[in-house]
Design a protein around this motif. Sequence first.
Motif, short mmCIF file in Angstrom:
data_model
loop_
_atom_site.label_atom_id
_atom_site.label_comp_id
_atom_site.label_asym_id
_atom_site.label_seq_id
_atom_site.Cartn_x
_atom_site.Cartn_y
_atom_site.Cartn_z
N ARG A 216 3.31 4.73 -9.33
CA ARG A 216 3.42 3.73 -10.38
C ARG A 216 4.64 2.83 -10.20
N LEU A 217 5.70 3.34 -9.59
CA LEU A 217 6.99 2.65 -9.68
C LEU A 217 7.63 2.21 -8.38
N LEU A 218 7.28 2.81 -7.27
CA LEU A 218 8.04 2.51 -6.05
C LEU A 218 7.96 1.03 -5.67
N HIS A 219 6.79 0.41 -5.83
CA HIS A 219 6.68 -1.01 -5.46
C HIS A 219 7.52 -1.88 -6.39
N ARG A 220 7.77 -1.40 -7.59
CA ARG A 220 8.64 -2.17 -8.49
C ARG A 220 10.10 -2.10 -8.02
N TRP B 249 0.86 -1.18 0.00
CA TRP B 249 0.00 0.00 0.00
C TRP B 249 0.90 1.24 0.00
N GLY B 250 0.57 2.23 -0.79
CA GLY B 250 1.37 3.46 -0.80
C GLY B 250 0.49 4.69 -0.90
N LEU B 251 0.79 5.69 -0.09
CA LEU B 251 0.15 7.01 -0.20
C LEU B 251 1.25 8.02 -0.52
N PHE B 252 1.00 8.85 -1.52
CA PHE B 252 2.00 9.81 -1.97
C PHE B 252 1.37 11.20 -2.02
N ASP B 253 1.87 12.09 -1.22
CA ASP B 253 1.29 13.42 -1.09
C ASP B 253 2.21 14.39 -1.81
#
Lengths: 505, 505
Positions: free
Chosen positions: B171-175, B154-158
């Motif tokens: 789009r990319l951090l989990h990759r 799960w990611g939240l980006f502010d």
Amino acid sequence: MLNRVRSAVAHLVSSGGAPPPRPKSPDLSNAPSAQPAVPPEAPRSPPARAGSGSSAPAKTVEARASFSRPTFLQLSPGGLRRADDHAGRAVQSPPDTGRRLPWSTGYAEVINAGKSRHNEDQACCEVVYVEGRRSVSGVPREPSRGQGLCFYYWGLFDGHAGGGAAEMASRLLHRHIREQLKDLVEILQDPSPPPLCLPSTPGAAGSSDPSHLVGPQSCWSSQKEVTHESLVVGAIENAFQFMDEQMARERRGHQVEGGCCALVVVYLLGKVYVANAGDSRAIIVRNGEIIPMSREFTPETERQRLQLLGFLKPELLGGEFTHLEFPRRIQPKELGQRMLYRDQNMTGWAYKKIELEDLRFPLVCGEGKKARVMATIGVTRGLGDHNLKVCSSTLPIKPFLSCFPEVRVYDLTQYEHCPDDVLVLGTDGLWDVTSDCEVAATVDRVLSAYEPNDPSRYTALAQALVLGARGTPRDRGWRLPNNKLGSGDDISVFVIPLGGPGSYS
Amino acid sequence: MLNRVRSAVAHLVSSGGAPPPRPKSPDLSNAPSAQPAVPPEAPRSPPARAGSGSSAPAKTVEARASFSRPTFLQLSPGGLRRADDHAGRAVQSPPDTGRRLPWSTGYAEVINAGKSRHNEDQACCEVVYVEGRRSVSGVPREPSRGQGLCFYYWGLFDGHAGGGAAEMASRLLHRHIREQLKDLVEILQDPSPPPLCLPSTPGAAGSSDPSHLVGPQSCWSSQKEVTHESLVVGAIENAFQFMDEQMARERRGHQVEGGCCALVVVYLLGKVYVANAGDSRAIIVRNGEIIPMSREFTPETERQRLQLLGFLKPELLGGEFTHLEFPRRIQPKELGQRMLYRDQNMTGWAYKKIELEDLRFPLVCGEGKKARVMATIGVTRGLGDHNLKVCSSTLPIKPFLSCFPEVRVYDLTQYEHCPDDVLVLGTDGLWDVTSDCEVAATVDRVLSAYEPNDPSRYTALAQALVLGARGTPRDRGWRLPNNKLGSGDDISVFVIPLGGPGSYS
């Protein structure tokens, strides 16, 4: 302080980038041994280096500077010899007959088991009067207001690589605190918020408009609220720095050898300030509950600060060290393989390909009591150490050490304390073999055996804590009742009753 | 993110050392206003600067990069317009009818009240499969052992100063995390301690002697124990760094505008890893108890890190800033007087005589939501911001920002969780107006109104939290039931049930 500065091992740090051989002398800090037969002349490791310009013989200086105990112990020459006896390790406390310590404080200490020639711990307990500089803020004060302030002061100083720094700090640090507080005497007694700006000269004409000094109509969109408490904290922090700078200035003339951890308590205007730089510790035991009042500063707890400094100022590593941490020493034949590492930003570990510069010795290495900065020192904050160098090198270690304490504040007025609530200060000789819970159990056991008004109860408690950490000589060492090794280090303990100085003088 | 990057004010920073005039535009962050009439074209402050070599028109890029919402919302073109409507501020959640989010996750979001053209928050929720690189350690594995690993993510980006960084990170951090974990697939599934050293090439011949790789007979006197958990932490930390580096590389080609806070949760092998860089927050509500799972990184919480960097690398201050902190702006006429200050070593305050260089603007200034680094940005960790400069200056701010998260670990297996135990993630739009206790009360109120097995309960909870922070339009603003202002910021919330993904699909 036992083995805080690691034994010098030649070639430990290789300037050529090749890994050093395994240290020849085992690190004993996890297995303190009591060897009454150890000659008191056994060299401490490493000896404090004199500055390059110094020619005074170190031995003479050591005898003069180190062989002293706190004056409040009122030791006779014979008593001083007994206090200095590694074989007997007699526990020392202020005499029952003499003047008691301020605030009904309890104190006890014991010398190490032979690790250093003399007891390198020092202690101080004083009531200090601060005379205010007149009309600091430039605003005329009511004449009825008192001119001065008193603070109670306790200090424990755990020396390493010589007793000079600890001895000097025990004589002078509270004076630096007094000096820092002089400008604040008026401000701290005034219930209104501290002025943000003061005239350049106390009482100077032309700068005494209070609305100008504290004016809320700042050009800033907001202004910080600064509390009286934070001024005291700042005064203590700066006093540590001034003390350290004085040591740097006087290290040649007065032969301030080594360095020391400093744990200091100031009681002022209802609040207790606990300032710690090093690995001594303070806890409050209140109604059986344990409240930690300090944090240790070691290569492990300050790893990221040290690594960041080495990363930002690589010249401080002298081409001999790497700021990266590795879980063990890398061998040259492992070049090109992938090794676990941590840099200054990481708390987790990852693999990296081993390159040539990774074969340098890590700035921080080892675990627990064996952790070291630059393979040399096991504490990262304190006073002194201005001459400390990496062994077989001219690389100074001081830039990585901080003289600044962390200050925690405890408001004595927020809680109704009973006579069994105490603040316990101890050097690492106590804490290496005694848990917080064991200290709390001893507090309960000893104090419940004394009347609440008995003036000797806090000294008895300090003695019990020191004895419990020292143990008794048995099986070629000092042993605790559970047969584990007792502490072979110097041990010093203050017990401060939170209920106040009591009704007896 | 509302007003995280402060409005540009000309002459705020005076290179001549004279203090700047009071900022002309008030900082609204403590008084979020809802102004549906604000034109959506209102410039964000400051606009992301293109690199000097860039010539692409910023407007076009913004429209492309910012106007997207998480794909799991499955928004139609009409839905996308409604989600983008500052006047209505309709709360968005994944549709009841479609495929639910993994792990029965609840999600809700709402756009800001007009502060930026589009919603600059972004979110991601995925199940990620990590295929291991074969035989990483060089040791042949049992063929029955699985080759891959799954993690929930799960990611939240502010975002601030543009939506590009947040969108790219979502789009990319989990990759990047997957990439970092690839080498660890085998190691994490092996109960024995991780090898300290791996051969240079996975499966390479000649380096596959396990005793050599993990040999306890180290040349070091001790070797660190490295846990599986710390490898995952290290993988996440490095993934953040690689993400940030990718943004730096592609900022021109792909027009990655602005920066973003990142709050990320990884569930892997029984443990929940919460990684935070910025001022989003995560808490666990478990049987009514609140467990904080993150810490905010702001100019106030990171003051000493920032000051230390400015002190050690004064060239980063460009002669325009001082690393010292003052409680308010100093005026030139106060030269020579004594002002309260703090340096990088202090937590308390003390007085110092004002010198010419103290008239420079402080590196860190302001309080609470108004605190800023270099008078510009109000968060100190996150991704992106590679082009961010001090206004009216070419001085880059990025060196003071860290892309590294703090990672906290929660072991799901250590506690028997009930369906009402949840992990709540929110951007600062939630937390600016909602206390932890209020969140816990909402958790209790909403979840008790639904059957434990109702798949819509966690989405209903996320919606209630967003609605409770947004409020309703009234009295020229968005107001909460207590008539205080609601959050005018973008608000995004994940609710993750700790009892697991549940029995429904």
